[in-house]
Design a protein around this motif. Structure first.
Motif, PDB file in Angstrom:
ATOM      1  N   ARG A  77       3.951  -2.203   1.146  1.00  0.00           N
ATOM      2  CA  ARG A  77       2.621  -1.999   0.555  1.00  0.00           C
ATOM      3  C   ARG A  77       2.755  -1.713  -0.937  1.00  0.00           C
ATOM      4  O   ARG A  77       3.834  -1.416  -1.439  1.00  0.00           O
ATOM      5  N   SER A  78       1.608  -1.797  -1.623  1.00  0.00           N
ATOM      6  CA  SER A  78       1.563  -1.426  -3.042  1.00  0.00           C
ATOM      7  C   SER A  78       0.204  -0.822  -3.344  1.00  0.00           C
ATOM      8  O   SER A  78      -0.797  -1.132  -2.688  1.00  0.00           O
ATOM      9  N   ASP A  79       0.183   0.038  -4.373  1.00  0.00           N
ATOM     10  CA  ASP A  79      -1.055   0.674  -4.796  1.00  0.00           C
ATOM     11  C   ASP A  79      -0.876   1.195  -6.221  1.00  0.00           C
ATOM     12  O   ASP A  79      -0.003   2.035  -6.464  1.00  0.00           O
TER      13      ASP A  79
END
Length: 110
Positions: A77-79
């Protein structure tokens, strides 16, 4: 038991994290195991996933130089510039005997 054939995966991880932290655009990087699976946490100003993964691959290759290891990186994931990957270093499995099935990677062809 130390010698040229001895290898500690923790040393590979230390070199890998060190190389990643020196890359331009990388703000912070660390790894930790969760449920026995190693995860790579990377905070970067780079916004392109492909560019991040090339950087990870380049540093993994440099940290494994001279060792019989492979690396596997899987996006999680990325944020907001924070990226999480499942990343591991592993020894490739090789056939140790001929099974008689005429396999293309048979030990006899080495």
């Amino acid at each position: 038991m130390k010698g040229s054939a001895y290898m500690d995966v923790n040393d590979i991880w230390k070199r890998f994290i060190s190389l990643l932290s020196e890359e331009p655009g990388v703000i912070d990087v660390y790894w930790k195991k969760s449920a026995g699976i190693p995860f790579l946490y990377l905070h970067s100003i780079k916004a392109d996933r492909h560019e991040i993964e090339l950087t990870i691959k380049k540093c993994a290759v440099r940290s494994m130089r001279g060792k019989r290891l492979n690396a596997e990186t899987v996006f999680v994931r990325s944020d907001n510039g924070k990226w999480v990957y499942r990343h591991r270093f592993y020894v490739p499995q090789q056939k140790m005997f001929c099974c008689g099935n005429l396999c293309s990677d048979c030990i006899r062809f080495r």
